[in-house]
Design an enzyme around this catalytic site. Sequence first.
Site, PDB file in Angstrom:
ATOM      1  N   HIS A   1     -25.000  72.232 -27.635  1.00 29.04           N
ATOM      2  CA  HIS A   1     -25.409  72.246 -26.229  1.00 29.04           C
ATOM      3  C   HIS A   1     -26.465  73.311 -25.968  1.00 29.04           C
ATOM      4  O   HIS A   1     -26.371  74.431 -26.474  1.00 29.04           O
ATOM      5  CB  HIS A   1     -24.187  72.508 -25.335  1.00 29.04           C
ATOM      6  CG  HIS A   1     -24.366  72.052 -23.936  1.00 29.04           C
ATOM      7  ND1 HIS A   1     -25.171  72.706 -23.035  1.00 29.04           N
ATOM      8  CD2 HIS A   1     -23.850  70.992 -23.269  1.00 29.04           C
ATOM      9  CE1 HIS A   1     -25.148  72.074 -21.873  1.00 29.04           C
ATOM     10  NE2 HIS A   1     -24.349  71.035 -21.983  1.00 29.04           N
TER      11      HIS A   1
ATOM     12  N   PRO B   1     -33.231  92.767 -14.601  1.00 28.54           N
ATOM     13  CA  PRO B   1     -34.429  93.242 -15.307  1.00 28.54           C
ATOM     14  C   PRO B   1     -35.314  92.097 -15.767  1.00 28.54           C
ATOM     15  O   PRO B   1     -34.841  90.992 -16.032  1.00 28.54           O
ATOM     16  CB  PRO B   1     -33.836  93.997 -16.509  1.00 28.54           C
ATOM     17  CG  PRO B   1     -32.504  93.349 -16.738  1.00 28.54           C
ATOM     18  CD  PRO B   1     -31.994  92.985 -15.379  1.00 28.54           C
TER      19      PRO B   1
ATOM     20  N   GLY C   1     -28.128  87.460 -23.080  1.00 29.59           N
ATOM     21  CA  GLY C   1     -29.179  86.545 -22.664  1.00 29.59           C
ATOM     22  C   GLY C   1     -29.476  86.607 -21.185  1.00 29.59           C
ATOM     23  O   GLY C   1     -29.686  87.669 -20.607  1.00 29.59           O
TER      24      GLY C   1
END
Length: 508
Positions: free
Chosen positions: A81, A164, A172
């Site tokens: 996925h 950020p 991630g």
Amino acid sequence: MRLVECVPNFSEGRRPEIIAAIRDAIAAVEGVVILDSSSDLSHNRTVITFVVPVEQAVDAAFGGIRKARELIDLNHHTGEHPRMGAADVVPFIPLEGTTMEDCIVLARSLGERVGRDLQIPVFLYERAATRSDRENLADVRRGEFEGLRTQIGQDATRVPDFGPNRIHPTAGAVAIGARPFLVAYNVYLGPATNLQVAKDVAKALRHSTGGLRYVKALGLEVDGQAQVSMNLVDTEKTPLYRAFDMVKMEAATQGVNTTWSEIVGLVPERALLETAARHVQLRNFSSEMVLERRVRDAVQGGQSLSGFVSSVASSAPVPGGGSVAAHVGALAAALVQMVAGLTAGKKKYASVDAEMRAVALDAAGVVTQLSALVARDAAAFAEVSAAYKMPNEPDDAAARRKAAVTKALLGAAEVPLETARACARAAELAGVAAAKGNTNAASDAGVAALLAEAGCKGAVLNVRINVASLDDKSLGAGLLEEAKQLVAQTSARARFAIDAVDKTIGLP
């Protein structure tokens, strides 16, 4: 109780201990009910479905994201996925009693907190998106973790909404959004040798390549089988059975049969009933024919509003006037949200479309705030009652009691003051809705203004009575002064709204 559903997807489907830790972090928040947890080894992914009161929704989702950041390293993750984050996708879905605007507010609040506290870049998607090119999750997730690692910070189109402007080294990025109910539905086409057929079927099926509206689809190999993996994003407009029929028809053109299908997570009862009725060709089928549905309706009991009214009417001291004032204010904000919703998207009101959408979101936030204050006011009274029950002898115990009473009374004054502030905001929004909103709903904006004024004045009465109970009333002088200003401010805003309504109606 106003509930929302949340269905976070995590990039882990093979290590039960990590899945359990994430699930437990979510369930640890008061009010959370875990409805389902589905893991797939080939996808290496887990989907957790839970419902939670609106007021606790952000805390619950944040707990799961934080635990995923702690335990999942995408540098070592593989699976069929697509994914870009340890906590990959976190959507909020409105249930009965909540709206899409409520869920948008939740998504943006969660996104701001995740970006700030966890230093994970956040992309808002679907209805919560701030940019049209981020409404589609596939567009947001394009490139996945590995691609985003180089894109964020270099590509101006990949600047996150929160957090950020760089990828988190292990967790991630995360997509957080608001959307209607989605059904994750997979159809299998036999052995993996049929993978290309599955990909061809998915291409014919998905809306982005000319297929069915409200369908997203991929062809994947899962456990040695060819799978057409689908997300049905609106099963009222594209039913489950229509998606299955098209998979079956497209596969048959290449000489391949469907073997079986599965639902990942939960599915609305209506979707399965419609599919069953179509399969056996029932004519004039209605859900009212279902025995269990009729039984549930019979034993369900009164609505939550009725229950609240009954509890107010009882001889118990809570919920009392402070809670009622907050509830009235919440109704005011809800009416504003309704008027804004009846205005936005209408061609006649195109000039105020953006403003009305913003008003709807602001009003949804005020509804949530005041709904929480209903319970907080009752809790503040309980603290006052507990303080008065403390022992009054000997002298040191009396001193502790006095300090506790003072602290509790100040707290019991500050809560309705917060209610008054929120009601003042509701009155301001009612004025905007009355002056610029759909003229057919002008009276609703007027009612909102009157309720907001009543809620503010009622809340301030509770501020005053708690300050009056203080031994040293100077401690509450600042609270009283702000309360007085809020009443004047809210009354002026309510008058503005009523004047606008009178002008619209045009009758004496």
